[in-house]
Design a protein around this motif. Structure first.
Motif, mmCIF file in Angstrom:
data_model
loop_
_atom_site.group_PDB
_atom_site.id
_atom_site.type_symbol
_atom_site.label_atom_id
_atom_site.label_comp_id
_atom_site.label_asym_id
_atom_site.label_seq_id
_atom_site.Cartn_x
_atom_site.Cartn_y
_atom_site.Cartn_z
ATOM 1 N N VAL A 1 -8.048 -0.121 -1.399
ATOM 2 C CA VAL A 1 -6.646 0.124 -1.061
ATOM 3 C C VAL A 1 -6.550 1.519 -0.458
ATOM 4 C CG1 VAL A 1 -5.633 -1.332 -2.829
ATOM 5 C CG2 VAL A 1 -6.266 0.983 -3.401
ATOM 6 N N SER A 2 -5.653 1.707 0.461
ATOM 7 C CA SER A 2 -5.417 3.059 0.976
ATOM 8 C C SER A 2 -3.963 3.150 1.398
ATOM 9 C CB SER A 2 -6.329 3.348 2.174
ATOM 10 O OG SER A 2 -6.084 2.407 3.194
ATOM 11 N N VAL A 3 -3.391 4.324 1.186
ATOM 12 C CA VAL A 3 -1.972 4.497 1.469
ATOM 13 C C VAL A 3 -1.710 4.340 2.963
ATOM 14 C CG1 VAL A 3 -0.037 6.094 1.328
ATOM 15 C CG2 VAL A 3 -1.685 5.960 -0.538
ATOM 16 N N ASP A 4 -0.763 3.485 3.299
ATOM 17 C CA ASP A 4 -0.377 3.233 4.697
ATOM 18 C C ASP A 4 -1.555 2.862 5.577
ATOM 19 O OD1 ASP A 4 2.214 5.716 4.603
ATOM 20 O OD2 ASP A 4 2.248 3.604 4.092
ATOM 21 N N THR B 1 -2.110 3.464 -8.996
ATOM 22 C CA THR B 1 -2.830 3.644 -7.740
ATOM 23 C C THR B 1 -2.057 4.522 -6.749
ATOM 24 O OG1 THR B 1 -3.952 1.538 -8.019
ATOM 25 C CG2 THR B 1 -3.862 2.412 -5.776
ATOM 26 N N TYR B 2 -0.792 4.180 -6.508
ATOM 27 C CA TYR B 2 -0.022 4.940 -5.509
ATOM 28 C C TYR B 2 0.874 6.006 -6.119
ATOM 29 C CZ TYR B 2 -1.884 1.422 -2.521
ATOM 30 O OH TYR B 2 -2.768 0.616 -1.869
ATOM 31 N N LYS C 1 0.773 -1.237 0.000
ATOM 32 C CA LYS C 1 0.000 0.000 0.000
ATOM 33 C C LYS C 1 0.808 1.294 0.000
ATOM 34 C CE LYS C 1 -4.049 -2.289 1.830
ATOM 35 N NZ LYS C 1 -5.199 -2.238 2.695
ATOM 36 N N GLY C 2 1.880 1.291 -0.762
ATOM 37 C CA GLY C 2 2.444 2.579 -1.137
ATOM 38 C C GLY C 2 3.567 3.161 -0.324
ATOM 39 N N GLN C 3 4.566 2.348 0.015
ATOM 40 C CA GLN C 3 5.729 2.923 0.698
ATOM 41 C C GLN C 3 6.872 3.159 -0.304
ATOM 42 O OE1 GLN C 3 4.429 -0.159 1.737
ATOM 43 N NE2 GLN C 3 3.005 0.841 3.155
ATOM 44 N N GLY D 1 4.511 11.033 -0.865
ATOM 45 C CA GLY D 1 3.201 10.378 -0.958
ATOM 46 C C GLY D 1 2.907 9.345 0.114
ATOM 47 N N SER D 2 3.871 9.014 0.951
ATOM 48 C CA SER D 2 3.628 8.001 1.971
ATOM 49 C C SER D 2 3.749 8.613 3.358
ATOM 50 C CB SER D 2 4.653 6.867 1.824
ATOM 51 O OG SER D 2 4.632 6.048 2.976
ATOM 52 N N LYS D 3 2.851 8.206 4.244
ATOM 53 C CA LYS D 3 2.903 8.731 5.616
ATOM 54 C C LYS D 3 4.145 8.236 6.359
ATOM 55 C CE LYS D 3 -2.114 8.932 5.927
ATOM 56 N NZ LYS D 3 -3.273 8.127 6.306
ATOM 57 N N LEU D 4 4.736 7.153 5.857
ATOM 58 C CA LEU D 4 5.960 6.658 6.503
ATOM 59 C C LEU D 4 7.152 7.573 6.249
ATOM 60 C CD1 LEU D 4 6.087 2.786 5.963
ATOM 61 C CD2 LEU D 4 5.758 4.030 8.080
#
Lengths: 274, 175
Positions: free
Chosen positions: B172-175, A206-207, A131-133, A144-147
């Protein structure tokens, strides 16, 4: 059976991809099936080996032999298979995280070892399945990633330089939005004797929806491959990451030790008995 | 990468081989997109994409009929002379979205038919071979009919609101 000219669709399995609609990996799957058709390879003579990630699902969507391995370990599996079964055409597929981070060490040594197999990396600069890291090829300022809210802050991994300096004997880059050029490169990569690495820019819609803009950025600067490693390095000094084509094709001898007599499978199994 | 202008084809056989590849590729892509949308439970668009694949196959059969009695050249996939990276009627993969509406699907189909029309119209206008000009003109007229048909269909499917891709329960969702 083999006398009948196969169609690319005959290399697809009944399982339908679960990738997000618009994902570049669809075009890579299509290019692989076209390539196998073009080369006239029967499915029973081809094996697709993958690790973990969205793109690593690919073997299941084909009718050739497949192995969905452990994260980052596609190349050791593929190398082992090729050494044991040199008669097979072995392809290894995966993403940038699987290939350059978790499997980064294997990537370097697979290039160095120069086993006769083809490694296709679908690079979207993100870990999509989780999910987008940020991945090893993510831009330093991608927020774009909260991480990594301020961006990963690291210079992206440069796969072509790494492959070239590690000894890969065939290096190319393609774009999933140009699947016919990708097919040309894959045919050349499979026909090459030695480790061939094809870096595919394959957008994650998507990401990283902004990657739809890659279509306007790719350009064909590597049109003619060189067999001179120094020249290839010089080309990479000016590489903006979007040059496509076959960069390098050398004549290094592939690693293929002579097969030794082996013990029966039951005897091998006995060695591992607890 | 391929050139941005249409390269000339030499023979009638070349032209028909291109026409066959054009329709075949379009049918396969529409089917692939239908599969993708089906997996994501977007059944309305799945049906539309299947229809487009069906129409492409009908046109493919027409092109194959023209090839009867001829020996067509066998091109490698990258040897075809297309104006863009892919055959003109092949819809672009990255325009699909799991929440896309029939309107979006028709826009995609319309764009591909318009590219097909421009491709044949260009050959009809400029090719040196009279028989190729004649056939290209026929094909261009057919493509123009498809464009008109799709434009009529679009009247039934107006553009959705701007927030069409907002999903209150995203898969889907980011993080």
């Amino acid at each position: 059976m083999d006398a009948v000219v196969a169609k690319p669709q005959s290399f697809k399995s009944d399982l339908k991809p679960v990738w997000c609609p618009g994902c570049g990996d669809f075009a890579v799957l299509s290019a692989i099936t076209r390539t196998l058709t073009e080369l006239g390879l029967p499915p029973r003579e081809v094996a697709l080996i993958s690790g973990i990630g969205c793109s690593s699902r690919l073997p299941a969507y084909t009718s050739v032999y497949g192995f969905h391995g452990v994260h980052g370990r596609a190349l050791p599996l593929a190398s082992g298979l090729k050494l044991a079964r040199p008669d097979l055409t072995v392809l290894s597929v995966g993403g940038d995280g699987d290939g350059f981070s978790i499997g980064g060490n294997h990537f370097v040594h697979a290039c160095r070892r120069n086993v006769d197999l083809t490694y296709i990396v679908m690079d979207n600069s993100v870990y999509g399945m989780t999910k987008g890291q940020a991945s090893p090829t993510t831009e330093a300022d991608w927020t774009g990633s909260k991480l990594t809210p301020e961006g990963p802050g690291l210079a992206p991994f440069r796969p072509l330089e790494m492959a070239l300096s590690s000894g890969a004997s065939f290096i190319a880059r393609a774009f999933s939005g140009d699947p016919l050029e990708l097919t040309r490169q894959l045919c050349a990569a499979i026909e090459h004797r030695g480790f061939s690495f094809v870096h595919v820019l394959s957008p994650c819609v998507t990401y990283r929806p902004e990657q739809k803009g890659w279509r306007a950025r790719v350009h064909g600067s590597f049109e003619a491959p060189t067999a001179d490693r120094r020249e290839a390095f010089l080309r990479l000094l000016d590489d903006d990451g979007f040059a496509t084509g076959i960069l390098y094709q050398g004549r290094e001898t592939p690693f293929q030790p002579t097969a030794q007599a082996t013990a029966p499978v039951a005897a091998l199994g006995a060695q591992f008995a607890v | 990468m391929r050139m941005d202008t249409v390269s000339p084809m030499d023979t009638l056989e070349d032209f028909i081989a291109h026409a066959i590849a054009l329709e075949e590729d379009s049918a396969i892509r529409f089917d692939d997109m239908a599969d993708a949308l089906d997996v994501h439970q977007n059944h309305e668009v799945t049906v539309l994409f299947r229809k487009m694949a069906h129409f492409s196959r009908l046109h493919l059969a027409e092109a194959q009929k023209l090839a009867e009695g001829l020996t067509l050249p066998r091109f490698k996939p990258w040897e075809y002379k297309w104006p863009q990276a892919e055959p003109p009627e092949t819809p672009e993969l990255d325009a699909t979205h799991y929440l896309m509406t029939p309107h979006h699907a028709l826009v995609m189909a319309l764009e591909s038919e318009k590219r097909g029309h421009a491709y044949y119209a260009g050959l009809a206008q400029s090719h040196a071979n009279a028989r190729i000009r004649e056939l290209a003109q026929e094909f261009a007229e057919e493509e123009a009919e498809h464009v008109a048909l799709l434009e009529a269909m679009m009247a039934k499917y107006p553009a959705p609101p701007a927030d069409w891709d907002e999903d209150m329960d995203p898969p889907v969702s980011v993080d």
